[in-house]
Design a protein around this motif. Structure first.
Motif, PDB file in Angstrom:
ATOM      1  N   ASP A   1       0.881  -1.170  -0.288  1.00  0.00           N
ATOM      2  CA  ASP A   1      -0.382  -0.132   0.467  1.00  0.00           C
ATOM      3  C   ASP A   1       1.074   1.087   0.196  1.00  0.00           C
ATOM      4  OD1 ASP A   1      -3.057  -1.000   0.788  1.00  0.00           O
ATOM      5  OD2 ASP A   1      -1.071  -2.388   1.627  1.00  0.00           O
ATOM      6  N   VAL A   2       1.815   1.229   0.846  1.00  0.00           N
ATOM      7  CA  VAL A   2       3.070   2.693   0.828  1.00  0.00           C
ATOM      8  C   VAL A   2       4.666   2.206   0.556  1.00  0.00           C
ATOM      9  CG1 VAL A   2       4.082   3.941   1.760  1.00  0.00           C
ATOM     10  CG2 VAL A   2       1.700   3.831   2.795  1.00  0.00           C
ATOM     11  N   LYS A   3       5.006   2.649  -0.742  1.00  0.00           N
ATOM     12  CA  LYS A   3       6.495   2.322  -0.998  1.00  0.00           C
ATOM     13  C   LYS A   3       7.643   2.704  -0.423  1.00  0.00           C
ATOM     14  CE  LYS A   3       5.192  -1.511  -4.338  1.00  0.00           C
ATOM     15  NZ  LYS A   3       6.050  -1.545  -5.644  1.00  0.00           N
ATOM     16  N   ILE A   4       8.336   3.279  -0.006  1.00  0.00           N
ATOM     17  CA  ILE A   4       9.605   4.551   0.848  1.00  0.00           C
ATOM     18  C   ILE A   4      10.473   3.858   0.162  1.00  0.00           C
ATOM     19  CG2 ILE A   4       9.660   5.529   2.227  1.00  0.00           C
ATOM     20  CD1 ILE A   4       6.992   5.356   3.917  1.00  0.00           C
ATOM     21  N   PHE A   5      11.115   4.978  -0.071  1.00  0.00           N
ATOM     22  CA  PHE A   5      12.952   4.382  -0.607  1.00  0.00           C
ATOM     23  C   PHE A   5      13.269   5.237   0.367  1.00  0.00           C
ATOM     24  CE2 PHE A   5      17.201   4.032  -2.777  1.00  0.00           C
ATOM     25  CZ  PHE A   5      17.276   2.736  -2.554  1.00  0.00           C
ATOM     26  N   LEU A   6      14.760   4.921   1.188  1.00  0.00           N
ATOM     27  CA  LEU A   6      15.167   5.646   2.165  1.00  0.00           C
ATOM     28  C   LEU A   6      16.493   5.653   2.167  1.00  0.00           C
ATOM     29  CD1 LEU A   6      14.176   6.326   5.100  1.00  0.00           C
ATOM     30  CD2 LEU A   6      14.888   5.248   6.169  1.00  0.00           C
ATOM     31  N   THR A   7      16.932   6.938   2.239  1.00  0.00           N
ATOM     32  CA  THR A   7      18.574   6.978   2.132  1.00  0.00           C
ATOM     33  C   THR A   7      19.215   8.105   2.178  1.00  0.00           C
ATOM     34  OG1 THR A   7      20.003   6.639  -0.243  1.00  0.00           O
ATOM     35  CG2 THR A   7      18.107   8.308  -0.225  1.00  0.00           C
TER      36      THR A   7
ATOM     37  N   GLU B   1      27.786  -1.419  -2.990  1.00  0.00           N
ATOM     38  CA  GLU B   1      28.272  -1.604  -4.057  1.00  0.00           C
ATOM     39  C   GLU B   1      27.648  -2.891  -4.325  1.00  0.00           C
ATOM     40  OE1 GLU B   1      30.272  -0.863  -6.147  1.00  0.00           O
ATOM     41  OE2 GLU B   1      31.349  -2.070  -7.903  1.00  0.00           O
ATOM     42  N   GLN B   2      27.833  -4.227  -3.633  1.00  0.00           N
ATOM     43  CA  GLN B   2      27.486  -6.073  -3.753  1.00  0.00           C
ATOM     44  C   GLN B   2      26.033  -5.535  -3.604  1.00  0.00           C
ATOM     45  OE1 GLN B   2      30.391  -7.694  -0.851  1.00  0.00           O
ATOM     46  NE2 GLN B   2      28.414  -8.581  -0.622  1.00  0.00           N
ATOM     47  N   ASP B   3      25.252  -4.676  -2.962  1.00  0.00           N
ATOM     48  CA  ASP B   3      23.919  -5.435  -2.995  1.00  0.00           C
ATOM     49  C   ASP B   3      22.653  -4.314  -4.174  1.00  0.00           C
ATOM     50  OD1 ASP B   3      24.163  -6.026  -0.038  1.00  0.00           O
ATOM     51  OD2 ASP B   3      23.842  -4.542   0.813  1.00  0.00           O
ATOM     52  N   MET B   4      23.792  -3.423  -4.531  1.00  0.00           N
ATOM     53  CA  MET B   4      23.004  -2.905  -5.763  1.00  0.00           C
ATOM     54  C   MET B   4      23.605  -3.099  -7.491  1.00  0.00           C
ATOM     55  SD  MET B   4      23.801   0.881  -4.826  1.00  0.00           S
ATOM     56  CE  MET B   4      25.016   1.405  -5.058  1.00  0.00           C
ATOM     57  N   ASN B   5      24.529  -4.407  -6.909  1.00  0.00           N
ATOM     58  CA  ASN B   5      25.040  -5.023  -8.493  1.00  0.00           C
ATOM     59  C   ASN B   5      24.538  -6.591  -8.369  1.00  0.00           C
ATOM     60  OD1 ASN B   5      25.883  -2.432  -9.683  1.00  0.00           O
ATOM     61  ND2 ASN B   5      27.222  -2.368  -7.915  1.00  0.00           N
ATOM     62  N   ARG B   6      24.465  -7.041  -7.241  1.00  0.00           N
ATOM     63  CA  ARG B   6      24.103  -8.079  -7.649  1.00  0.00           C
ATOM     64  C   ARG B   6      22.861  -8.277  -8.828  1.00  0.00           C
ATOM     65  NH1 ARG B   6      20.964  -7.997  -1.575  1.00  0.00           N
ATOM     66  NH2 ARG B   6      19.085  -7.539  -2.440  1.00  0.00           N
ATOM     67  N   GLU B   7      22.632  -9.583  -9.265  1.00  0.00           N
ATOM     68  CA  GLU B   7      22.124 -10.150 -10.388  1.00  0.00           C
ATOM     69  C   GLU B   7      19.982 -10.423  -9.616  1.00  0.00           C
ATOM     70  OE1 GLU B   7      23.003 -13.521 -13.114  1.00  0.00           O
ATOM     71  OE2 GLU B   7      24.940 -11.809 -13.400  1.00  0.00           O
ATOM     72  N   ILE B   8      20.371 -10.847  -8.681  1.00  0.00           N
ATOM     73  CA  ILE B   8      18.869 -10.771  -8.089  1.00  0.00           C
ATOM     74  C   ILE B   8      18.625 -10.210  -7.371  1.00  0.00           C
ATOM     75  CG2 ILE B   8      19.769 -12.858  -6.379  1.00  0.00           C
ATOM     76  CD1 ILE B   8      17.358 -14.555  -7.076  1.00  0.00           C
ATOM     77  N   ALA B   9      16.788  -9.813  -7.405  1.00  0.00           N
ATOM     78  CA  ALA B   9      17.008  -8.834  -6.727  1.00  0.00           C
ATOM     79  C   ALA B   9      17.592  -7.867  -5.999  1.00  0.00           C
ATOM     80  CB  ALA B   9      15.825  -9.254  -5.477  1.00  0.00           C
ATOM     81  N   PRO B  10      18.147  -6.875  -6.643  1.00  0.00           N
ATOM     82  CA  PRO B  10      19.610  -5.742  -6.525  1.00  0.00           C
ATOM     83  C   PRO B  10      18.888  -4.628  -5.456  1.00  0.00           C
ATOM     84  CG  PRO B  10      18.831  -5.284  -8.964  1.00  0.00           C
ATOM     85  CD  PRO B  10      18.859  -6.651  -7.957  1.00  0.00           C
ATOM     86  N   LEU B  11      19.099  -3.758  -4.930  1.00  0.00           N
ATOM     87  CA  LEU B  11      18.720  -2.755  -4.091  1.00  0.00           C
ATOM     88  C   LEU B  11      18.760  -1.630  -5.097  1.00  0.00           C
ATOM     89  CD1 LEU B  11      17.778  -1.244  -1.807  1.00  0.00           C
ATOM     90  CD2 LEU B  11      20.561  -0.769  -1.649  1.00  0.00           C
ATOM     91  N   ARG B  12      17.357  -1.768  -5.537  1.00  0.00           N
ATOM     92  CA  ARG B  12      16.554  -0.273  -6.479  1.00  0.00           C
ATOM     93  C   ARG B  12      15.313   0.339  -5.796  1.00  0.00           C
ATOM     94  NH1 ARG B  12      12.709  -1.462  -9.649  1.00  0.00           N
ATOM     95  NH2 ARG B  12      12.779  -3.625 -10.410  1.00  0.00           N
ATOM     96  N   GLN B  13      14.997   1.788  -6.405  1.00  0.00           N
ATOM     97  CA  GLN B  13      14.250   2.196  -5.742  1.00  0.00           C
ATOM     98  C   GLN B  13      13.121   1.704  -6.648  1.00  0.00           C
ATOM     99  OE1 GLN B  13      14.067   6.278  -5.944  1.00  0.00           O
ATOM    100  NE2 GLN B  13      11.816   6.717  -5.511  1.00  0.00           N
ATOM    101  N   ALA B  14      11.505   0.802  -6.367  1.00  0.00           N
ATOM    102  CA  ALA B  14      10.610   1.123  -6.614  1.00  0.00           C
ATOM    103  C   ALA B  14       9.891   1.686  -7.760  1.00  0.00           C
ATOM    104  CB  ALA B  14       9.722   0.683  -6.102  1.00  0.00           C
TER     105      ALA B  14
END
Ligand code: DC
Length: 224
Positions: free
Chosen positions: A139-145, A181-194
């Protein structure tokens, strides 16, 4: 049909996610689910079992039963019945969690557990792929940085309280950058904003101000 209300809070480590998710959940009367703790629990278990390669880790997964309980709003996570909540916050486990979280079988293993929790309780769930993969209909999606330096400062202060001699600020910053770097560049479910997530930047905000920003997003999206 979805009966519970779901708030997905994603972002890199040190943006204040867990503290803010906990506060937000308390304010909304929802259950707070810290999904990083689940990856950390797998990392700790695999370290103890000395499972290092992907094959060894995957082979050991069926031997691990993860459960969660709540005491005074605090999440406790159990590995085969043992409360490991206090053991999963070390720098070694942080690195291990980032490493195991890149294995597809590990993510699948936790996917069902996370979905089950979110479908049976109204939740504020914090993680990396909650809005993109685990709860795409939240219902709510937030990307916190926040900036890497600010996040390292916060991690360092937190670590000082629990493990004062563990790492210097420079080491924490290096780890933050490496984990991003590891979390954003992995192939599966990388960290990114919906695409449909609201971006909240806490670089120049203290916890109270950040909480207000998050609550304002929830109030608007949930019509409170
Ligand atoms: O939020 P945390 O620092 O406790 O997370 C530990 C690690 O687990 C982090 O490096 C990325 C991974 N993680 C993930 O891949 N997906 C999630 N939903 C939560 C955490």
């Amino acid at each position: 049909m979805k009966k519970s209300t779901q708030v997905a809070l994603d972002g890199p480590s040190g943006a204040g996610k867990s503290t803010l998710a906990r506060r937000l959940a308390a304010r909304l009367g929802f259950v707070y689910v810290d999904t990083g703790a689940l990856y950390r629990t797998i990392a700790l278990f695999m370290m103890r079992e000395q499972a290092e390669s992907d094959t060894e880790i995957i082979a050991k997964l069926p031997e691990l039963n993860i459960t969660i309980s709540y005491e005074n709003g605090q999440q406790h996570v159990f590995a085969n019945g043992e409360d490991v909540s206090a053991l999963i916050r070390t720098p070694e486990v942080s690195m291990g969690a980032s490493r195991v979280s890149a294995i597809p079988a590990v993510r699948q293993f936790l996917f069902d557990l996370q979905r089950e929790l979110a479908n049976t309780h109204s939740v504020v769930m914090d993680g990396r792929d909650i809005g993109t993969v685990v709860l795409p209909d939240a219902d709510v999606k937030i990307f916190l940085t926040a900036s890497a330096e600010k996040r390292a400062e916060r991690r360092f202060a937190e670590l000082q309280e629990k493990h004062p001699d563990a790492q210097t600020y420079e080491e924490v910053l290096r780890d933050v950058i490496k984990r991003d770097e590891q979390d954003m560049n992995r192939e599966i479910a990388p960290l990114r904003q919906a695409e449909d997530a609201v971006l909240v930047d806490t670089t120049n905000a203290d916890l109270d101000q950040s909480e207000e920003m998050l609550f304002a997003v929830c109030r608007e999206k949930l019509g409170l």
